[in-house]
Design a protein around this motif. Structure first.
Motif, PDB file in Angstrom:
ATOM      1  N   PRO A 104      -1.760   1.966   4.989  1.00  0.00           N
ATOM      2  CA  PRO A 104      -1.976   0.890   4.006  1.00  0.00           C
ATOM      3  C   PRO A 104      -1.459   1.317   2.638  1.00  0.00           C
ATOM      4  CG  PRO A 104      -4.013   2.090   4.355  1.00  0.00           C
ATOM      5  CD  PRO A 104      -3.019   2.656   5.327  1.00  0.00           C
ATOM      6  N   PHE A 105      -0.971   0.371   1.869  1.00  0.00           N
ATOM      7  CA  PHE A 105      -0.357   0.687   0.583  1.00  0.00           C
ATOM      8  C   PHE A 105      -0.977  -0.169  -0.520  1.00  0.00           C
ATOM      9  CE2 PHE A 105       2.302  -2.290   2.991  1.00  0.00           C
ATOM     10  CZ  PHE A 105       2.207  -3.414   2.194  1.00  0.00           C
ATOM     11  N   GLU A 106      -0.812   0.288  -1.735  1.00  0.00           N
ATOM     12  CA  GLU A 106      -1.190  -0.496  -2.908  1.00  0.00           C
ATOM     13  C   GLU A 106       0.015  -1.336  -3.317  1.00  0.00           C
ATOM     14  OE1 GLU A 106      -4.073  -0.742  -4.349  1.00  0.00           O
ATOM     15  OE2 GLU A 106      -5.115   0.822  -3.201  1.00  0.00           O
ATOM     16  N   VAL A 107      -0.194  -2.596  -3.608  1.00  0.00           N
ATOM     17  CA  VAL A 107       0.923  -3.470  -3.936  1.00  0.00           C
ATOM     18  C   VAL A 107       1.662  -2.992  -5.183  1.00  0.00           C
ATOM     19  CG1 VAL A 107      -0.374  -5.114  -5.358  1.00  0.00           C
ATOM     20  CG2 VAL A 107       1.629  -5.893  -4.061  1.00  0.00           C
ATOM     21  N   GLU A 108       0.961  -2.322  -6.104  1.00  0.00           N
ATOM     22  CA  GLU A 108       1.618  -1.812  -7.302  1.00  0.00           C
ATOM     23  C   GLU A 108       2.646  -0.736  -6.951  1.00  0.00           C
ATOM     24  OE1 GLU A 108       1.544  -2.929 -10.292  1.00  0.00           O
ATOM     25  OE2 GLU A 108       0.068  -4.478  -9.846  1.00  0.00           O
ATOM     26  N   GLU A 109       2.380   0.024  -5.894  1.00  0.00           N
ATOM     27  CA  GLU A 109       3.358   1.021  -5.468  1.00  0.00           C
ATOM     28  C   GLU A 109       4.607   0.338  -4.916  1.00  0.00           C
ATOM     29  OE1 GLU A 109       3.984   4.831  -2.451  1.00  0.00           O
ATOM     30  OE2 GLU A 109       2.032   3.801  -2.509  1.00  0.00           O
ATOM     31  N   VAL A 110       4.407  -0.733  -4.164  1.00  0.00           N
ATOM     32  CA  VAL A 110       5.549  -1.497  -3.658  1.00  0.00           C
ATOM     33  C   VAL A 110       6.381  -2.023  -4.823  1.00  0.00           C
ATOM     34  CG1 VAL A 110       6.258  -3.547  -2.359  1.00  0.00           C
ATOM     35  CG2 VAL A 110       4.358  -2.132  -1.537  1.00  0.00           C
ATOM     36  N   PHE A 111       5.720  -2.581  -5.837  1.00  0.00           N
ATOM     37  CA  PHE A 111       6.434  -3.090  -7.009  1.00  0.00           C
ATOM     38  C   PHE A 111       7.238  -1.974  -7.684  1.00  0.00           C
ATOM     39  CE2 PHE A 111       3.001  -6.579  -7.789  1.00  0.00           C
ATOM     40  CZ  PHE A 111       3.547  -7.338  -6.775  1.00  0.00           C
ATOM     41  N   ALA A 112       6.608  -0.812  -7.845  1.00  0.00           N
ATOM     42  CA  ALA A 112       7.274   0.301  -8.531  1.00  0.00           C
ATOM     43  C   ALA A 112       8.508   0.758  -7.768  1.00  0.00           C
ATOM     44  CB  ALA A 112       6.301   1.473  -8.714  1.00  0.00           C
ATOM     45  N   ARG A 113       8.394   0.850  -6.465  1.00  0.00           N
ATOM     46  CA  ARG A 113       9.542   1.291  -5.662  1.00  0.00           C
ATOM     47  C   ARG A 113      10.654   0.240  -5.644  1.00  0.00           C
ATOM     48  NH1 ARG A 113       8.293   5.875  -2.176  1.00  0.00           N
ATOM     49  NH2 ARG A 113       6.114   6.471  -2.450  1.00  0.00           N
ATOM     50  N   LEU A 114      10.288  -1.035  -5.619  1.00  0.00           N
ATOM     51  CA  LEU A 114      11.302  -2.088  -5.687  1.00  0.00           C
ATOM     52  C   LEU A 114      12.033  -2.044  -7.023  1.00  0.00           C
ATOM     53  CD1 LEU A 114       9.499  -5.167  -4.074  1.00  0.00           C
ATOM     54  CD2 LEU A 114      11.365  -3.810  -3.103  1.00  0.00           C
ATOM     55  N   ARG A 115      11.283  -1.870  -8.119  1.00  0.00           N
ATOM     56  CA  ARG A 115      11.927  -1.791  -9.441  1.00  0.00           C
ATOM     57  C   ARG A 115      12.908  -0.628  -9.496  1.00  0.00           C
ATOM     58  NH1 ARG A 115       6.601  -3.099 -11.321  1.00  0.00           N
ATOM     59  NH2 ARG A 115       6.192  -0.890 -11.738  1.00  0.00           N
TER      60      ARG A 115
END
Length: 262
Positions: A104-115
């Motif tokens: 499971p992941f934190e959505v903020e981590e997904v955002f950071a990696r996408l940026r």
């Protein structure tokens, strides 16, 4: 600027939650439920970045990634995986993925990696903001040379030609064409592997700490508990330091990594 994201995830609750979160974050999202739909959408819409679940029915995420890379599609790909073993993560990188997030992941981590992926795909640092000084958060200059790293003994300088070619030891790295050779052997590198090798080569003989590398390559420090950098370094070594050659990529325990001949 609005960026487009192709989201491929067969778990409906996760797909719906991510689609909503990405939309609220300002992305234009196309969400699909399997690999066949993902390939069709990638061909049809040419998204700026792809968020791809590994385990999907029919064509899985690894196969989707392999097909796109075989077609010379260089769209940044962030993999979502529930597999935590290093070998499984390496399989994703070998398929051509640029980064991964473990569930499971934190959505903020997904955002950071996408940026971070979108910044890297936009071109050299500083290009998006009109040029000028391209110094990064670690004090690195426009050539990627880090100002905050600790020096190691026996340091030597990399030769950097005006054309963007970097030479260190028997490595030759052509930045504009994104190609690299060790001796006469061309290296088959993913986007992240290339950028990591180029950063180490430009700072040949200098120990780069973990935070410096995270900032320069991902634009985000994932903290001391992250295995992300170690996985990429290990995989890069498999391609650069093959049996019969002198190792170039070295670990400085507790500090970081350095490219040098011992």
């Amino acid at each position: 600027m609005t960026h487009s994201v192709l989201l491929a995830e067969d778990d409906r609750p996760i797909r719906t939650a991510l689609e909503r979160a990405l939309t609220l974050e300002g992305y234009q999202v196309t969400a699909v439920a399997d690999g066949i739909q993902a390939l069709a959408a990638a061909h049809r819409e040419r998204p700026d970045v792809i968020l791809l679940d590994v385990m999907m029915p029919g064509i899985d995420g690894l196969q989707v990634c392999q097909v796109l890379r075989a077609e010379q599609n260089r769209t940044p790909i962030l993999m979502l995986t529930a597999r935590v073993e290093t070998a499984d993560r390496i399989a994703g990188l070998d398929a051509g993925a640029d980064d991964y997030v473990v569930k499971p992941f934190e959505v903020e981590e997904v955002f950071a990696r996408l940026r971070a992926l979108l910044r890297r795909s936009a071109g050299p640092a500083g290009a998006a903001d009109g040029g000028g000084s391209a110094a990064g958060p670690d004090g690195a200059d426009e050539n990627g040379e880090a100002g905050g790293a600790a020096e190691a003994g026996g340091a030597y300088e990399a030769l950097v030609a005006d054309s963007g070619v970097v030479e260190a030891a028997d490595l030759r790295i052509d930045g504009p064409s994104r190609r690299a050779w060790r001796g006469e052997r061309e290296l088959e590198l993913t986007r992240t592997e290339f950028e990591l090798l180029e950063l180490l080569a430009r700072n040949a003989g200098i120990v780069l700490d973990h935070s410096t590398i995270y900032d320069r390559i991902w634009g985000y420090d994932f903290g001391p508990g992250s295995k992300n950098l170690a996985v990429y370094v290990g995989y890069l070594r498999r391609k650069v330091d093959v049996p019969g050659t002198r190792p170039l990529i070295h670990t400085v325990r507790g500090v970081g990594y350095v490219l040098r001949e011992d």
